[in-house]
Design an enzyme around this catalytic site. Sequence first.
Site, PDB file in Angstrom:
ATOM      1  N   HIS A 154       0.844  -1.204   0.000  1.00 51.09           N
ATOM      2  CA  HIS A 154       0.000   0.000   0.000  1.00 51.09           C
ATOM      3  C   HIS A 154       0.870   1.242   0.000  1.00 51.09           C
ATOM      4  O   HIS A 154       2.097   1.151   0.087  1.00 51.09           O
ATOM      5  CB  HIS A 154      -0.930   0.008   1.227  1.00 51.09           C
ATOM      6  CG  HIS A 154      -0.202   0.211   2.533  1.00 51.09           C
ATOM      7  ND1 HIS A 154       0.200  -0.834   3.338  1.00 51.09           N
ATOM      8  CD2 HIS A 154       0.229   1.335   3.168  1.00 51.09           C
ATOM      9  CE1 HIS A 154       0.818  -0.357   4.400  1.00 51.09           C
ATOM     10  NE2 HIS A 154       0.863   0.965   4.324  1.00 51.09           N
ATOM     11  N   HIS A 211      -6.308  -1.611   3.436  1.00 47.54           N
ATOM     12  CA  HIS A 211      -5.962  -0.438   2.621  1.00 47.54           C
ATOM     13  C   HIS A 211      -5.002  -0.745   1.476  1.00 47.54           C
ATOM     14  O   HIS A 211      -4.066  -1.513   1.588  1.00 47.54           O
ATOM     15  CB  HIS A 211      -5.450   0.735   3.458  1.00 47.54           C
ATOM     16  CG  HIS A 211      -4.138   0.541   4.176  1.00 47.54           C
ATOM     17  ND1 HIS A 211      -3.698  -0.656   4.670  1.00 47.54           N
ATOM     18  CD2 HIS A 211      -3.170   1.441   4.486  1.00 47.54           C
ATOM     19  CE1 HIS A 211      -2.525  -0.483   5.255  1.00 47.54           C
ATOM     20  NE2 HIS A 211      -2.173   0.780   5.147  1.00 47.54           N
ATOM     21  N   HIS A 264       4.726   7.563   2.498  1.00 49.74           N
ATOM     22  CA  HIS A 264       5.501   6.324   2.377  1.00 49.74           C
ATOM     23  C   HIS A 264       4.802   5.366   1.434  1.00 49.74           C
ATOM     24  O   HIS A 264       3.634   5.543   1.121  1.00 49.74           O
ATOM     25  CB  HIS A 264       5.662   5.634   3.742  1.00 49.74           C
ATOM     26  CG  HIS A 264       4.382   5.081   4.317  1.00 49.74           C
ATOM     27  ND1 HIS A 264       3.524   5.821   5.088  1.00 49.74           N
ATOM     28  CD2 HIS A 264       3.784   3.855   4.215  1.00 49.74           C
ATOM     29  CE1 HIS A 264       2.491   5.083   5.460  1.00 49.74           C
ATOM     30  NE2 HIS A 264       2.603   3.887   4.933  1.00 49.74           N
ATOM     31  N   HIS A 272       0.149  -0.973  14.449  1.00 54.41           N
ATOM     32  CA  HIS A 272      -0.841   0.083  14.255  1.00 54.41           C
ATOM     33  C   HIS A 272      -2.140  -0.304  14.964  1.00 54.41           C
ATOM     34  O   HIS A 272      -2.514  -1.481  14.974  1.00 54.41           O
ATOM     35  CB  HIS A 272      -1.217   0.214  12.778  1.00 54.41           C
ATOM     36  CG  HIS A 272      -0.150   0.738  11.886  1.00 54.41           C
ATOM     37  ND1 HIS A 272       0.419   1.972  12.041  1.00 54.41           N
ATOM     38  CD2 HIS A 272       0.422   0.211  10.782  1.00 54.41           C
ATOM     39  CE1 HIS A 272       1.298   2.172  11.070  1.00 54.41           C
ATOM     40  NE2 HIS A 272       1.330   1.112  10.302  1.00 54.41           N
ATOM     41  N   TYR A 300       8.883   1.457  10.157  1.00 51.44           N
ATOM     42  CA  TYR A 300       9.139   2.521   9.173  1.00 51.44           C
ATOM     43  C   TYR A 300      10.618   2.880   9.208  1.00 51.44           C
ATOM     44  O   TYR A 300      11.230   2.901  10.283  1.00 51.44           O
ATOM     45  CB  TYR A 300       8.368   3.794   9.504  1.00 51.44           C
ATOM     46  CG  TYR A 300       6.889   3.712   9.352  1.00 51.44           C
ATOM     47  CD1 TYR A 300       6.265   4.033   8.150  1.00 51.44           C
ATOM     48  CD2 TYR A 300       6.096   3.338  10.427  1.00 51.44           C
ATOM     49  CE1 TYR A 300       4.887   3.984   8.022  1.00 51.44           C
ATOM     50  CE2 TYR A 300       4.716   3.283  10.309  1.00 51.44           C
ATOM     51  CZ  TYR A 300       4.117   3.602   9.106  1.00 51.44           C
ATOM     52  OH  TYR A 300       2.765   3.564   8.982  1.00 51.44           O
ATOM     53  N   GLU A 339       7.999   1.455   4.495  1.00 51.73           N
ATOM     54  CA  GLU A 339       7.400   0.667   5.580  1.00 51.73           C
ATOM     55  C   GLU A 339       7.398  -0.793   5.152  1.00 51.73           C
ATOM     56  O   GLU A 339       7.265  -1.082   3.951  1.00 51.73           O
ATOM     57  CB  GLU A 339       5.941   1.136   5.811  1.00 51.73           C
ATOM     58  CG  GLU A 339       5.196   0.351   6.904  1.00 51.73           C
ATOM     59  CD  GLU A 339       3.704   0.730   7.028  1.00 51.73           C
ATOM     60  OE1 GLU A 339       3.150   1.377   6.115  1.00 51.73           O
ATOM     61  OE2 GLU A 339       3.094   0.346   8.038  1.00 51.73           O
TER      62      GLU A 339
HETATM   63  C1  M3P Z   1      -0.099   3.532   7.997  1.00 55.34           C
HETATM   64  C2  M3P Z   1      -0.764   2.264   7.764  1.00 55.34           C
HETATM   65  C3  M3P Z   1      -0.245   8.221   9.414  1.00 55.34           C
HETATM   66  C4  M3P Z   1      -0.656   6.844   9.444  1.00 55.34           C
HETATM   67  C5  M3P Z   1      -0.027   5.838   8.853  1.00 55.34           C
HETATM   68  C6  M3P Z   1      -0.589   4.517   8.822  1.00 55.34           C
HETATM   69  C7  M3P Z   1       0.824   8.717   8.544  1.00 55.34           C
HETATM   70  O1  M3P Z   1       1.017   3.708   7.358  1.00 55.34           O
HETATM   71  O2  M3P Z   1      -0.196   1.443   7.069  1.00 55.34           O
HETATM   72  O3  M3P Z   1      -1.868   2.054   8.289  1.00 55.34           O
HETATM   73  O4  M3P Z   1      -0.810   9.016  10.120  1.00 55.34           O
HETATM   74 FE    FE Z   2       1.384   2.291   5.819  1.00 47.22          FE
END
Ligand code: M3P
Ligand code: FE
Length: 304
Positions: free
Chosen positions: A150, A197, A211, A243, A252, A262
Amino acid sequence: MGILRLAHVDVRTPDLDLSAAYYTEVMGLQQVARTDDCVYLKCWDEEDHHSLRMRYNPRTGMDSFTFRVEEEDDLHEFEKKVEAYGCPTTRVSRGGAVGQGESIRFEVPSGQIMELVWDIEKTGNILGKHNPSPVPPPDLPGIAPPRMDHMLVNAEEVAESASFFIDVLGMRMTEQVLDGNGHQLGVWLAGNTRSPHDIAIVNGPNGALHHWAYWLDDWDHIRKAADTLAFNGVQIDQGPTRHGVTRGNTIYFFDPLGIRNEVFTGGYWVDPDTEILTWTEDNFGKGLFYYENVISQRFLRMHT
Ligand code: M3P
Ligand code: FE
């Protein structure tokens, strides 16, 4: 009709040799083609010609990102829809880009250049189609992810950008972060049912790339990736951690020119009737990094 998957990301680098060395030796991608000013790379389990194009340019940045559409006719349908929304499109004809046929390009409301393509050159993964080994050779260098997963772009107006991806491109929102006034700070969008996602949009400067992420099969592979990165002196940004949003396991880090990468695993299946998950701003720390529960300013403010 629909968006099938993230096909490739096209970025610029002022040091093509350094970038190519990092993405082959440390990330562990396969270099599939090289021209005077471009390097094309893919993961070992990807069937398409490439998933990353790096082009020499004095300024690091993203040229464009490309999604593959489900059917050949979709290209024309999306062209009409995107034009009707008010975004001018251009057609790139066969021969205009390495590894693919005709495509359409346009600027999304948050300023990034997006491309849609159906006709992609299938060069196959490294395992072949006859009596394939279920695993890649054990001596692949670097992290060696099986595929790209993603990407995340920034937008000043997240809701406007999200509605373009949902109403015009037909993607589905799986999760969102709302501020105290109910405005979207971030949205996670899926074009398929495999994962939460294919692209996410988080508040930040228009045109920016936050990213892109590669898939790994196992949480233990994230730990091994951390070892590989630390061994090679790569700057780690966050993690290894989890997450809250997407439930994914993650780390990351930055490539040699400062582009954030990532590697990701986990998540969950999404069905057409899966309900949207909503996070409130006061829980955004946990949504971002569930264990740490902190909003890192470097993570939110550094982009390409
Ligand atoms: C992810 C993901 C931010 C959230 C990033 C989340 C930049 O990268 O893979 O769910 O707030
Ligand atoms: Fe991500």
